[in-house]
Write a protein that holds these residues in place. Structure first.
Motif, PDB file in Angstrom:
ATOM      1  N   THR A 193      77.453  20.444  37.190  1.00 32.66           N
ATOM      2  CA  THR A 193      76.673  19.382  37.810  1.00 32.66           C
ATOM      3  C   THR A 193      75.901  18.623  36.734  1.00 32.66           C
ATOM      4  O   THR A 193      75.154  19.213  35.952  1.00 32.66           O
ATOM      5  N   LYS A 194      76.083  17.319  36.719  1.00 33.16           N
ATOM      6  CA  LYS A 194      75.438  16.481  35.698  1.00 33.16           C
ATOM      7  C   LYS A 194      73.920  16.593  35.760  1.00 33.16           C
ATOM      8  O   LYS A 194      73.314  16.570  36.828  1.00 33.16           O
ATOM      9  N   ILE A 195      73.298  16.714  34.585  1.00 32.99           N
ATOM     10  CA  ILE A 195      71.839  16.701  34.472  1.00 32.99           C
ATOM     11  C   ILE A 195      71.362  15.250  34.429  1.00 32.99           C
ATOM     12  O   ILE A 195      71.788  14.468  33.571  1.00 32.99           O
ATOM     13  N   GLU A 196      70.509  14.901  35.366  1.00 32.81           N
ATOM     14  CA  GLU A 196      70.028  13.525  35.470  1.00 32.81           C
ATOM     15  C   GLU A 196      68.660  13.372  34.798  1.00 32.81           C
ATOM     16  O   GLU A 196      68.021  14.342  34.403  1.00 32.81           O
ATOM     17  N   HIS A 197      68.239  12.111  34.673  1.00 29.88           N
ATOM     18  CA  HIS A 197      66.883  11.728  34.245  1.00 29.88           C
ATOM     19  C   HIS A 197      66.566  12.122  32.800  1.00 29.88           C
ATOM     20  O   HIS A 197      65.407  12.378  32.466  1.00 29.88           O
ATOM     21  N   LYS A 198      67.581  12.155  31.934  1.00 33.92           N
ATOM     22  CA  LYS A 198      67.323  12.427  30.523  1.00 33.92           C
ATOM     23  C   LYS A 198      66.715  11.201  29.843  1.00 33.92           C
ATOM     24  O   LYS A 198      66.998  10.069  30.224  1.00 33.92           O
ATOM     25  N   ILE A 199      65.938  11.440  28.812  1.00 31.67           N
ATOM     26  CA  ILE A 199      65.402  10.334  28.021  1.00 31.67           C
ATOM     27  C   ILE A 199      66.063  10.265  26.648  1.00 31.67           C
ATOM     28  O   ILE A 199      65.717   9.412  25.832  1.00 31.67           O
ATOM     29  N   ALA A 200      67.016  11.133  26.376  1.00 32.17           N
ATOM     30  CA  ALA A 200      67.717  11.136  25.084  1.00 32.17           C
ATOM     31  C   ALA A 200      69.188  11.447  25.317  1.00 32.17           C
ATOM     32  O   ALA A 200      69.554  12.118  26.286  1.00 32.17           O
ATOM     33  N   LEU A 201      70.025  10.950  24.409  1.00 34.01           N
ATOM     34  CA  LEU A 201      71.475  11.179  24.494  1.00 34.01           C
ATOM     35  C   LEU A 201      71.980  10.935  25.917  1.00 34.01           C
ATOM     36  O   LEU A 201      72.721  11.734  26.488  1.00 34.01           O
ATOM     37  N   ARG A 202      71.599   9.803  26.470  1.00 29.40           N
ATOM     38  CA  ARG A 202      71.927   9.533  27.868  1.00 29.40           C
ATOM     39  C   ARG A 202      73.413   9.323  28.098  1.00 29.40           C
ATOM     40  O   ARG A 202      73.914   9.511  29.213  1.00 29.40           O
ATOM     41  N   ILE A 203      74.147   8.959  27.059  1.00 34.04           N
ATOM     42  CA  ILE A 203      75.596   8.797  27.202  1.00 34.04           C
ATOM     43  C   ILE A 203      76.282  10.149  27.328  1.00 34.04           C
ATOM     44  O   ILE A 203      77.293  10.285  28.025  1.00 34.04           O
ATOM     45  N   VAL A 204      75.737  11.162  26.687  1.00 31.08           N
ATOM     46  CA  VAL A 204      76.317  12.508  26.762  1.00 31.08           C
ATOM     47  C   VAL A 204      76.192  13.031  28.185  1.00 31.08           C
ATOM     48  O   VAL A 204      75.120  12.978  28.791  1.00 31.08           O
ATOM     49  N   GLN A 205      77.290  13.556  28.706  1.00 30.24           N
ATOM     50  CA  GLN A 205      77.278  14.102  30.059  1.00 30.24           C
ATOM     51  C   GLN A 205      76.979  15.598  29.999  1.00 30.24           C
ATOM     52  O   GLN A 205      77.856  16.453  30.024  1.00 30.24           O
ATOM     53  N   ASN A 206      75.686  15.910  29.910  1.00 33.20           N
ATOM     54  CA  ASN A 206      75.242  17.305  29.937  1.00 33.20           C
ATOM     55  C   ASN A 206      75.292  17.822  31.365  1.00 33.20           C
ATOM     56  O   ASN A 206      75.056  17.082  32.313  1.00 33.20           O
ATOM     57  N   ALA A 207      75.560  19.120  31.498  1.00 29.03           N
ATOM     58  CA  ALA A 207      75.700  19.681  32.840  1.00 29.03           C
ATOM     59  C   ALA A 207      75.039  21.041  32.960  1.00 29.03           C
ATOM     60  O   ALA A 207      74.906  21.782  31.983  1.00 29.03           O
TER      61      ALA A 207
END
Length: 380
Positions: A193-207
């Motif tokens: 599940t994608k982690i939303e509301h990041k303020i850094a590396l927003r292009i990276v799809q962290n999960a």
């Protein structure tokens, strides 16, 4: 030659290596830099670039550590998110299989990953475990005949929302040792599940990853990875890559600030003529140069086969700290214009925060070096 390469470190590359750098730089300048702010603002990944990355022919290719590092610098110079995408796929995921997989496993998975037909992810960090993951890994693996059953959670896993193969590290319930497993994305019980509301590396799809009764055949367990020491061998090399990425980020920030200083006028003259502005620029290029020099020497130690954990750890800690200073000074030089994406600096300032923290925090990397130079561990 990069404007920020004041001491001409790139001249240490061979003519063939320089041609590779030039080819990659042209690709990044034409395809990545123009769209980076747009995709960063939307927190989306430019999937159309995956096959273009494949066309560069970089993944799975043997080359000098100096060239490998310089390519990481070039990617960081264009966009830290895309550098992270490539580093996770080609460094962490492919590196795990190369380092810990059997010859048959390397042959089975690496060619498709090298051509980017299969994208990889690396699942080590957990919601409750980061710096202490070596001893505190909670994801478990239980063997049942020729099958392993994985249960647990992972967090901050780059590429995981679209990766085809995820290298999952779990603790064997039988011997309490960390082992690696290659898990296809469609395996029952696996969710990302994608982690939303990041303020850094927003292009990276962290999960965030959930593993619930995930069954993996013994043939998909990395056969040469029997403890966290094996995992650490992968991290030792990729940690050096993050240091190079940091140099790329700070070089780009310095170059943007330098160009802006020559164009922006105040009190009827370019701000580049002001002493305090020149002082900021000199501090920036000093950090860039010192960090480049450290990374170049690290690459030489790698190629000589004599580098150690503390070498990578010091480079990661030092270069990301200097990067944080440089992007801050660059933002300062641009004043209000530094906080909007239009001028480029804002993205680098935000992304620097992620590079500063991942692949070992400054504190943990400092303690790795401290243990090496004093002979005393101070982790707890």
């Amino acid at each position: 030659m990069l404007v920020g390469d004041l001491y001409a470190f790139q001249d240490l590359l061979t003519d063939e290596e320089t041609a590779t750098v030039r080819r990659v730089r042209e690709f990044l300048s034409a395809e990545v830099t123009p769209i980076a702010n747009e995709y960063w603002a939307r927190a989306e990944f430019p999937s159309h670039l995956i096959k273009q990355f494949a066309g560069l022919g970089l993944a799975g290719v043997e080359r000098s550590s100096l060239l490998d590092g310089w390519l990481a610098l070039e990617m960081g110079h264009a966009d830290a998110s895309m550098a992270t995408f490539y580093g996770v796929h080609a460094g962490l995921a492919m590196g795990s299989i190369q380092e810990c997989g059997s010859p048959e496993q390397r042959e089975r998975w690496l060619p498709a990953m090298a051509s980017f037909d299969k994208i990889g992810a690396f699942a080590l960090t957990e919601p409750t475990g980061g710096s202490d993951v070596a001893a505190g890994l909670r994801t478990t693996a239980k063997r049942e005949g020729d099958t392993w059953v994985l249960n647990g959670r992972k967090r901050w896993i780059g590429n995981a929302t679209f990766a085809d193969l995820i290298v999952v590290w779990a603790r064997d319930e039988a011997d309490d040792q960390v082992k690696g497993f290659v898990v296809p994305k469609d395996t029952p019980g696996f969710t990302a599940t994608k982690i939303e509301h990041k303020i850094a590396l927003r292009i990276v799809q962290n999960a965030d990853i959930e593993l619930t009764g995930v069954r993996v055949p013994e043939s998909d367990r990395l056969q040469l990875g029997d403890s966290f020491k094996d995992t650490a061998r992968v991290l030792q090399r990729t940690r050096a890559g993050v240091a190079w990425q940091a140099v790329g980020v700070m070089t780009a920030a310095y170059e943007l600030a330098l160009a802006y200083a020559g164009e922006r006028t105040q009190f009827g003259r370019p701000i580049a003529k002001f002493q305090l502005v020149q002082d900021l620029l000199v501090r920036m290029v000093g950090n860039v140069t010192a960090s480049m020099g450290m990374c170049v020497r690290l690459a030489q130690l790698q190629d000589a086969g004599v580098y150690r954990d503390e070498h990578s750890a010091l480079a990661k800690a030092y270069c990301t700290t200097r990067m944080r200073e440089v992007v801050g000074w660059a933002r300062e030089l641009l004043a209000g214009n530094g906080i909007v994406l239009d001028y480029g600096i804002g993205r680098f300032v935000a992304d620097a925060e992620a590079l500063y923290s991942y692949e070992g925090t400054r504190e943990i990397n400092s303690l790795i070096v401290g243990r090496a130079i004093t002979g005393h561990g101070a982790f707890v």
